[in-house]
Write an enzyme that holds these catalytic residues in place. Structure first.
Site, PDB file in Angstrom:
ATOM      1  CG  ASP A   1      -1.848   1.193   1.193  1.00  0.00           C
ATOM      2  OD1 ASP A   1      -1.398   2.312   0.884  1.00  0.00           O
ATOM      3  OD2 ASP A   1      -3.046   1.010   1.447  1.00  0.00           O
ATOM      4  CG  HIS A   2       1.393   4.305  -3.180  1.00  0.00           C
ATOM      5  ND1 HIS A   2       0.143   3.978  -3.630  1.00  0.00           N
ATOM      6  CD2 HIS A   2       1.476   5.658  -3.289  1.00  0.00           C
ATOM      7  CE1 HIS A   2      -0.495   5.077  -3.993  1.00  0.00           C
ATOM      8  NE2 HIS A   2       0.294   6.119  -3.798  1.00  0.00           N
TER       9      HIS A   2
ATOM     10  CG  HIS B   1      -4.263   4.474  -0.614  1.00  0.00           C
ATOM     11  ND1 HIS B   1      -3.335   3.472  -0.637  1.00  0.00           N
ATOM     12  CD2 HIS B   1      -4.485   4.791  -1.912  1.00  0.00           C
ATOM     13  CE1 HIS B   1      -3.010   3.189  -1.904  1.00  0.00           C
ATOM     14  NE2 HIS B   1      -3.707   3.973  -2.690  1.00  0.00           N
TER      15      HIS B   1
HETATM   16  C1  BG6 Z   1      -3.812   4.783  -6.197  1.00  0.00           C
HETATM   17  C2  BG6 Z   1      -5.225   4.898  -6.696  1.00  0.00           C
HETATM   18  O1  BG6 Z   1      -3.686   3.667  -5.360  1.00  0.00           O
HETATM   19  O2  BG6 Z   1      -3.475   5.963  -5.472  1.00  0.00           O
HETATM   20  C3  BG6 Z   1      -5.390   6.131  -7.560  1.00  0.00           C
HETATM   21  O3  BG6 Z   1      -5.557   3.742  -7.459  1.00  0.00           O
HETATM   22  C4  BG6 Z   1      -4.905   7.362  -6.820  1.00  0.00           C
HETATM   23  O4  BG6 Z   1      -6.734   6.311  -7.960  1.00  0.00           O
HETATM   24  C5  BG6 Z   1      -3.511   7.138  -6.247  1.00  0.00           C
HETATM   25  O5  BG6 Z   1      -4.890   8.443  -7.738  1.00  0.00           O
HETATM   26  C6  BG6 Z   1      -3.103   8.307  -5.354  1.00  0.00           C
HETATM   27  O6  BG6 Z   1      -1.756   8.152  -4.991  1.00  0.00           O
HETATM   28  P1  BG6 Z   1      -0.857   9.428  -4.636  1.00  0.00           P
HETATM   29  O7  BG6 Z   1       0.432   8.840  -4.152  1.00  0.00           O
HETATM   30  O8  BG6 Z   1      -0.728  10.217  -5.886  1.00  0.00           O
HETATM   31  O9  BG6 Z   1      -1.603  10.168  -3.573  1.00  0.00           O
END
Ligand code: BG6
Length: 484
Positions: free
Chosen positions: A177-178, A240
């Site tokens: 989960d980044h 997230h």
């Molecule tokens: C992804 C989602 O996991 O996270 C996207 O699938 C979203 O829809 C993105 O735009 C947001 O990531 P970050 O790091 O740009 O906030």
């Protein structure tokens, strides 16, 4: 301040889906940045594996282009990129057949850290896992990395977990989960558990409510077919926002170690009350001038998928009973801004009288952009004329406090891939966490489906549908502004 870089052990990393979008935008540029930072040892090898018919040189050209486009302007012309590319190779493999696997087997070296990144559709996880065993690529120490979406609901997440568990031990599975790799998200734990100041106040007795906002300006154009089957609840909240909620609400783990941390996060998810559907607002962005609306982006004129969701939830445990958590996320909003705000209660009695107004301490943890932590405190407005109170921020913005290098922190993917190589699962989701999160979101989604719920329209560049403001107003509270 110069950050310390500790090189990782020599490794073989195989990226299945090595020519895909995620590899191009995030994984490969991230690896290059770690290489530039000096974290990658001489003996590191990265092998792209996919269906496309490419050879090593063809893949290197593909990677070079990806890095020029998404590498963040790192030294591409001084020879560094060329040196990095020498660590790359490519094998054409058929995930469902036999082609390419023996060659891949010949490429990986014995005795080194071995990791396989499944940057492919989840429907291929089982096939890949099976082939890795069949062709003797998988060892008891190897690691596999899987991406979201990890399932579509509880049943599919269970099936995926069971499929992976047939071939790998949980200690070998790294579910990304980044958001957990973002610098400020980890700082949130440092602030909570590294300071005496906050923890005594971190409970329902002193915290009025908590807001978690992840606002984006992008729409879903280009990925409408995936998104329309998913929506904000599955795409963002189940993973997230849920992870952020866990980190803010969990009990102090005994140690900063994978299972200590993940046990505490799981307890939070399991203590969440089912969400009352009156406490959820769904929205869909409208067209704006030339910009298409959600339904056009999704190429589904009757879509009832939400591109925005706001909800109120409660955690039923001793620490949080009575403190609501408000979560909201959406596309095409006013600004790209992600923030967690801990809003403390009013002082029990104001010695300054009612004309001094209402002042509350707010601890705001800003995830992006302009990462930093701010504590709003109340002080006297300077000057004569009596005691007037104002709120000012005690600003702990990283760039100011830590110098220019602070802005140069590794991006989430860089950090997480290096954690895979190091064998540290602390920032990865365990199978039971993912299942518990689906168990919480499934009934809500099922309720929308049975009621035929239609999301409320909202304007591009707004803060979402008005009903979301009402969700707060009804409780005598208000959302913090979405600011760039
Ligand atoms: C992804 C989602 O996991 O996270 C996207 O699938 C979203 O829809 C993105 O735009 C947001 O990531 P970050 O790091 O740009 O906030």
């Amino acid at each position: 301040m110069v950050s310390r870089v500790i090189p990782v052990d020599p490794f073989d990393l195989v990226i299945f889906g090595g020519t895909g979008d995620l590899a191009r935008r995030k994984i490969l540029p991230g690896l290059f940045r770690r290489y530039c930072a000096g974290q990658m040892p001489e003996d590191a090898r990265i092998t792209g594996a996919a269906r496309s018919d490419l050879d090593d040189d063809g893949y290197r050209a593909f990677v070079a282009e990806a890095i020029r486009e998404f590498g963040g302007g790192r030294a591409c012309e001084d020879g560094t990129l060329e040196q990095f590319l020498q660590r790359l190779g490519y094998v054409t493999v058929d995930a469902k057949g036999e082609a390419g696997w023996a060659e891949l087997r010949a490429r990986v070296r014995p005795g080194l850290v071995r990791a396989f990144y499944f940057s492919v559709a989840p429907s291929l996880f089982g096939d890949l896992a099976e082939r890795l065993r069949q062709f003797d690529l998988a060892t008891d120490q190897c690691r596999i990395v899987v991406e979201k979406p990890f399932g579509h609901d509880l049943a599919s997440a269970r099936t995926l977990n069971a499929t992976l568990a047939r071939h790998f031990d949980e200690s070998q599975i790294y579910r990304i989960d980044h958001y957990l790799g973002k610098e400020t998200v980890q700082n949130l734990m440092a602030v909570r558990f590294g300071n005496m100041l906050f923890e005594p106040l971190w409970n329902a007795q002193y915290v009025d409510h908590i807001q978690i906002t992840v606002a984006e300006t992008v729409g879903v154009g280009g990925r409408g077919s995936y998104y329309d089957k998913s929506g904000a609840m599955r795409d963002m909240v189940q993973n997230h926002l849920m992870q952020l909620l866990c980190l803010i609400a969990m009990e102090p783990p005994a140690r900063f170690e994978p299972d200590s941390v993940r046990d505490e996060k799981l307890k939070v998810i399991r203590a969440l009350d089912p969400v009352d559907w009156h406490h959820v607002v769904r929205g869909q962005y409208e067209p704006d001038g030339d910009q298409p609306g959600y339904r056009e982006d999704a190429e589904n004129p009757r879509s009832t998928t939400e591109s925005f969701v706001a909800l109120k939830c409660h955690i039923s445990n001793w620490r949080w009973a009575g403190t609501p958590f408000y979560l909201r996320t959406g596309k095409r909003l006013r600004a790209r801004a992600s923030e967690i705000a801990v809003v403390f209660k009013d002082a029990p009695h104001s010695i300054f009288g009612s004309e001094a107004g209402r002042h509350r301490n707010v601890l705001s943890i800003r995830l992006q952009p302009n990462e930093g932590i701010t504590l709003g405190v109340t002080i006297k407005e300077p000057g004569p004329g009596g005691m007037r109170l104002i709120d000012v921020p005690l600003d702990m913005s990283f760039a100011d406090a830590l110098g220019p290098d602070a802005a140069d922190v590794p991006d989430a993917y860089e950090r997480l891939i290096m954690d895979v190589i190091r064998g540290n699962q602390t920032l990865f989701m365990r199978g039971d966490e993912v299942e518990a999160a689906w168990a919480w979101t499934d009934p809500l989604i099922a309720g929308w489906e049975t009621r035929g719920d239609v999301p409320k329209p909202y304007d591009t560049g707004s803060s979402g549908p008005d009903d979301s403001l009402m969700l707060m107003h009804r409780d005598g509270r208000k959302w913090r502004e979405i600011r760039p």
